[in-house]
Enzyme design. Structure first.
Site, mmCIF file in Angstrom:
data_model
loop_
_atom_site.group_PDB
_atom_site.id
_atom_site.type_symbol
_atom_site.label_atom_id
_atom_site.label_comp_id
_atom_site.label_asym_id
_atom_site.label_seq_id
_atom_site.Cartn_x
_atom_site.Cartn_y
_atom_site.Cartn_z
ATOM 1 N N LYS A 172 -5.964 5.891 0.084
ATOM 2 C CA LYS A 172 -6.094 6.746 1.336
ATOM 3 C C LYS A 172 -5.256 8.138 1.020
ATOM 4 O O LYS A 172 -4.828 8.265 -0.149
ATOM 5 C CB LYS A 172 -5.165 6.051 2.564
ATOM 6 C CG LYS A 172 -3.643 5.920 2.113
ATOM 7 C CD LYS A 172 -2.854 5.394 3.307
ATOM 8 C CE LYS A 172 -2.660 6.637 4.408
ATOM 9 N NZ LYS A 172 -1.234 6.925 4.415
ATOM 10 N N ASP A 201 -6.943 -0.034 2.662
ATOM 11 C CA ASP A 201 -5.958 0.323 3.609
ATOM 12 C C ASP A 201 -5.043 -0.849 3.205
ATOM 13 O O ASP A 201 -5.348 -1.878 3.431
ATOM 14 C CB ASP A 201 -6.555 0.090 5.043
ATOM 15 C CG ASP A 201 -5.418 0.619 6.015
ATOM 16 O OD1 ASP A 201 -4.474 -0.093 5.839
ATOM 17 O OD2 ASP A 201 -5.591 0.933 7.081
ATOM 18 N N HIS A 202 -3.749 -0.710 2.674
ATOM 19 C CA HIS A 202 -3.149 -1.652 2.097
ATOM 20 C C HIS A 202 -2.567 -2.610 3.252
ATOM 21 O O HIS A 202 -2.265 -3.694 3.000
ATOM 22 C CB HIS A 202 -1.871 -1.219 1.424
ATOM 23 C CG HIS A 202 -0.781 -0.607 2.119
ATOM 24 N ND1 HIS A 202 -0.699 0.654 2.452
ATOM 25 C CD2 HIS A 202 0.293 -1.104 2.448
ATOM 26 C CE1 HIS A 202 0.391 0.707 3.148
ATOM 27 N NE2 HIS A 202 1.181 -0.287 3.057
ATOM 28 N N LYS A 206 -1.909 -7.269 3.406
ATOM 29 C CA LYS A 206 -0.680 -7.981 4.048
ATOM 30 C C LYS A 206 -0.879 -9.592 4.528
ATOM 31 O O LYS A 206 -2.121 -9.651 5.171
ATOM 32 C CB LYS A 206 0.045 -6.972 4.967
ATOM 33 C CG LYS A 206 0.713 -6.006 4.603
ATOM 34 C CD LYS A 206 1.406 -5.048 5.790
ATOM 35 C CE LYS A 206 1.874 -3.614 5.218
ATOM 36 N NZ LYS A 206 3.127 -3.600 4.349
ATOM 37 N N GLU A 240 8.890 2.693 11.333
ATOM 38 C CA GLU A 240 9.698 2.926 10.402
ATOM 39 C C GLU A 240 11.070 3.409 10.451
ATOM 40 O O GLU A 240 11.212 4.285 11.097
ATOM 41 C CB GLU A 240 8.715 3.682 9.130
ATOM 42 C CG GLU A 240 7.129 3.235 8.906
ATOM 43 C CD GLU A 240 6.778 4.181 7.785
ATOM 44 O OE1 GLU A 240 6.849 3.858 6.596
ATOM 45 O OE2 GLU A 240 6.151 5.138 8.242
ATOM 46 N N ASP A 259 -1.602 9.703 9.139
ATOM 47 C CA ASP A 259 -0.713 8.909 8.062
ATOM 48 C C ASP A 259 -0.838 7.323 8.570
ATOM 49 O O ASP A 259 -0.951 6.500 7.612
ATOM 50 C CB ASP A 259 0.479 9.280 7.871
ATOM 51 C CG ASP A 259 1.224 8.644 6.721
ATOM 52 O OD1 ASP A 259 0.664 8.657 5.754
ATOM 53 O OD2 ASP A 259 2.506 8.317 6.797
ATOM 54 N N HIS A 264 -3.843 2.165 9.495
ATOM 55 C CA HIS A 264 -3.163 1.084 9.555
ATOM 56 C C HIS A 264 -3.033 0.368 10.871
ATOM 57 O O HIS A 264 -3.466 -0.665 11.216
ATOM 58 C CB HIS A 264 -1.633 1.245 9.224
ATOM 59 C CG HIS A 264 -1.640 1.779 7.853
ATOM 60 N ND1 HIS A 264 -2.551 1.564 6.888
ATOM 61 C CD2 HIS A 264 -0.662 2.452 7.331
ATOM 62 C CE1 HIS A 264 -2.143 2.041 5.799
ATOM 63 N NE2 HIS A 264 -1.043 2.928 5.790
ATOM 64 N N LYS A 365 8.187 7.798 12.260
ATOM 65 C CA LYS A 365 9.271 7.458 11.169
ATOM 66 C C LYS A 365 10.681 7.664 11.712
ATOM 67 O O LYS A 365 10.857 8.097 12.922
ATOM 68 C CB LYS A 365 8.993 8.764 10.205
ATOM 69 C CG LYS A 365 7.696 8.205 9.431
ATOM 70 C CD LYS A 365 7.991 8.576 7.976
ATOM 71 C CE LYS A 365 6.568 8.628 7.097
ATOM 72 N NZ LYS A 365 6.355 7.235 6.595
HETATM 73 C C1 BG6 Z 1 1.441 4.677 3.904
HETATM 74 C C2 BG6 Z 1 2.154 5.726 4.565
HETATM 75 O O1 BG6 Z 1 0.215 4.400 3.963
HETATM 76 O O2 BG6 Z 1 1.945 3.376 4.525
HETATM 77 C C3 BG6 Z 1 3.603 6.152 4.397
HETATM 78 O O3 BG6 Z 1 1.521 7.081 3.798
HETATM 79 C C4 BG6 Z 1 4.341 4.728 4.997
HETATM 80 O O4 BG6 Z 1 3.959 7.181 5.040
HETATM 81 C C5 BG6 Z 1 3.600 3.527 4.487
HETATM 82 O O5 BG6 Z 1 5.372 4.907 4.811
HETATM 83 C C6 BG6 Z 1 3.947 2.125 5.136
HETATM 84 O O6 BG6 Z 1 3.670 1.068 4.646
HETATM 85 P P1 BG6 Z 1 4.470 -0.346 4.658
HETATM 86 O O7 BG6 Z 1 3.616 -1.038 3.913
HETATM 87 O O8 BG6 Z 1 5.843 0.096 3.867
HETATM 88 O O9 BG6 Z 1 4.432 -0.638 6.127
#
Ligand code: BG6
Length: 517
Positions: A172, A201-202, A206, A240, A259, A264, A365
């Site tokens: 991304k 999309d990580h 999960k 976050e 973002d 996500h 955030k």
């Molecule tokens: C990323 C964003 O894709 O995901 C970051 O660019 C964010 O801004 C992060 O902090 C959050 O990932 P995770 O796995 O820590 O929830």
């Protein structure tokens, strides 16, 4: 499992991955943050679990000149600093032996020619054709030149036994609006077949997100009530506690909507709302996800006080008792920034299952705590027995899926408080991953890298999926662009976000859940 083997029990189910084909992986952006924190540790953990292909070569590609040996040392440091399990020299040694570095520019055809030569030397020494996996983990400005150069150099058309033998994994952000996402898809389409493309999309990697499908479709009790007859509303929170830190330069061009929400939280929404797929093959699942995105009703954006979206920015505040700066005081943020660090949306999905059920999403955030969860709030029972005359005595039943941290599921039900009177109180039934399965769960990137090597695209985003999600989000971005800072709400760092976010829910008589309960 051999005695003393500390492989996670989940990995038993992944034994099919042992058939991973011999591979050369090239990471573009090899000296970047993602490679350091996530990719190298993920490869190490795969090696530790003996899940990497029998023959595996890794080439780091970047602009800086870095000698091979130094790159190997950097990789070792990444593992020591960021791996979920401690360094084990034996399995890592096998990877390290085949690890090298290639310095080159991203827009220079000559650099790609020499990369192709290097790859063919590796194949010659190996005595066979090897699959190529290109991982693009660079800033988005060079995605297109890399893809074009992979095409022009012939690497994208690499064959293994006469069949397409190259894949591209792309990080991304996939575009910054609908037009740029379409353009990027077109560039990919000119050089690769869609089957070769793995958009990351990580969140999909999960464990808890993968469990959404299992929870919904491997249990008969949920599906009959998973609809507008029984569900009052759905809340998705991705909060976050971190600020923008050293990523100000990137973040100020992005903001919470691009973002986090566009990718996500939209992914979480489509998995929660999709119809049962006809099978578990990647296309069936992705078809259903796209249908959800297409069914979302256009949002009201023009009248600020009735809009389906709100945005906000954090100001100075307290995090764990320590004073932290506001967004505008963070490094690399211009004083006249119009970027939001928090966004909340109210969505309606116009289909048979969900018509009329509000879906609320929020992400930001510098919120009070890091917590991602999905709460399915069910309708109250009719008030003829326990709640008569005391309307709010009987709480909604709520199913909370904790995505992170403290992964698990909680069902809130009502119970009689012991005693001589009949009084009810909400109680919780908990399932915690760590209590049941132990805490050594694979990281998202381990699963995603392995799936790409093996060729399973279920947990990756299809081209039309990214476009559907940008189609929804782009009008919001355009409307915010035209407003500048007008309508930008504020919240103190360390709080749960702006008061204005409550407005989205009030009109339906709802309120944001206190997360984590
Ligand atoms: C990323 C964003 O894709 O995901 C970051 O660019 C964010 O801004 C992060 O902090 C959050 O990932 P995770 O796995 O820590 O929830």
């Amino acid at each position: 499992m051999p005695e003393g083997d500390d492989r996670h029990p989940f990995l038993e189910g992944l034994s099919r991955h042992r058939g991973a084909p011999s591979t050369i992986m090239v990471i573009f952006g090899a000296s970047g943050d993602l490679t350091d924190r996530k990719l190298i540790p993920a490869l190490f953990n795969l090696a530790l679990d003996n899940l990497l292909p029998g023959e595996f070569h890794l080439i780091g590609y970047g602009r800086k000149e870095i000698p091979d040996e130094e790159f190997r040392q950097m990789a070792g440091e990444s593992i020591r600093n960021f791996s979920r399990r401690p360094m084990d020299e034996k399995p890592w040694g096998d990877v390290k032996r085949n690890l090298s570095y290639h310095a080159g520019a991203y827009d220079d055809p000559e650099s790609f020619k020499s990369l192709a030569e290097k790859i063919s030397e590796i194949e010659k020494a190996s005595g066979r054709e090897l699959q190529l996996v290109f991982y693009i983990s660079t800033p988005p400005t060079v995605f297109e030149p890399i893809i074009e150069n992979l095409g022009a150099s012939g690497l994208a058309n690499h064959l293994v036994k006469g069949k397409p033998g190259a894949k591209v994994i792309i990080e991304k952000p996939f575009g910054r609006d609908l037009d740029s996402a379409r353009k990027l898809n077109a560039v990919l389409g000119r050089n690769f077949d869609e089957k070769q493309v793995y958009r990351i999309d990580h969140y999909l990697g999960k464990e808890t997100v993968q469990n959404l499908l299992v929870a919904r479709f491997a249990n008969a009790i949920f599906e009959p009530i998973w609809n507008r007859e029984y569900v009052e509303s759905v809340q998705i929170t991705v909060a976050e506690s971190v600020g923008v830190g050293s990523r100000g330069g990137y973040y100020d061009h992005s903001g919470a909507l691009r973002d986090m929400i566009q990718n996500h939280t939209m992914q979480l929404l489509s998995l929660i709302a999709m119809e049962p797929p006809v099978s578990l093959d990647p296309e069936s699942i992705r078809d259903e996800k796209v249908k959800v995105l297409k069914a979302i009703q256009p949002l009201v954006l023009d009248r600020l006080e009735e809009a389906d979206v709100i945005r906000a920015r954090y100001t100075e505040g307290l995090m764990e008792g320590k004073k932290v700066p506001g967004y505008l005081q963070e490094k690399d943020i211009p004083a006249d920034s119009t970027t939001e660090t928090y966004a909340a949306l109210r969505l309606l999905i116009n289909n048979w299952r969900w018509k009329g059920v509000p879906f609320y999403m929020r992400s930001g955030k510098r919120l009070a705590r890091r917590v991602s969860e999905i709460a399915i709030q069910f309708k109250r029972p009719p008030g003829i027995l326990f709640s008569e005359g005391r309307k709010f005595d009987v709480a909604h039943n709520t199913l909370v899926i904790q995505v992170q941290p403290d992964e698990g599921m909680t069902l809130l039900t009502n119970s009689k408080v012991p005693g001589l009177q009949t009084r009810t109180q909400p109680v919780k039934m908990h399932f915690r991953y760590s209590a049941t399965f132990g805490s050594n769960t694979p990281e998202a990137y381990e699963r995603l890298i392995l799936d790409a090597i093996v060729g399973d695209s279920t947990l990756f985003i299809r081209g039309d999926e990214t476009e559907s999600s940008w189609r929804l989000v782009t009008p919001i971005l355009e409307s915010w662009d035209s407003l500048g800072n007008h309508g930008m709400a504020r919240y103190a760092a360390g709080s749960w976000g702006p008061l204005e976010a409550e407005r989205l829910l009030w009109s339906n008589g709802h309120q944001w859940r206190q997360t984590g309960i």
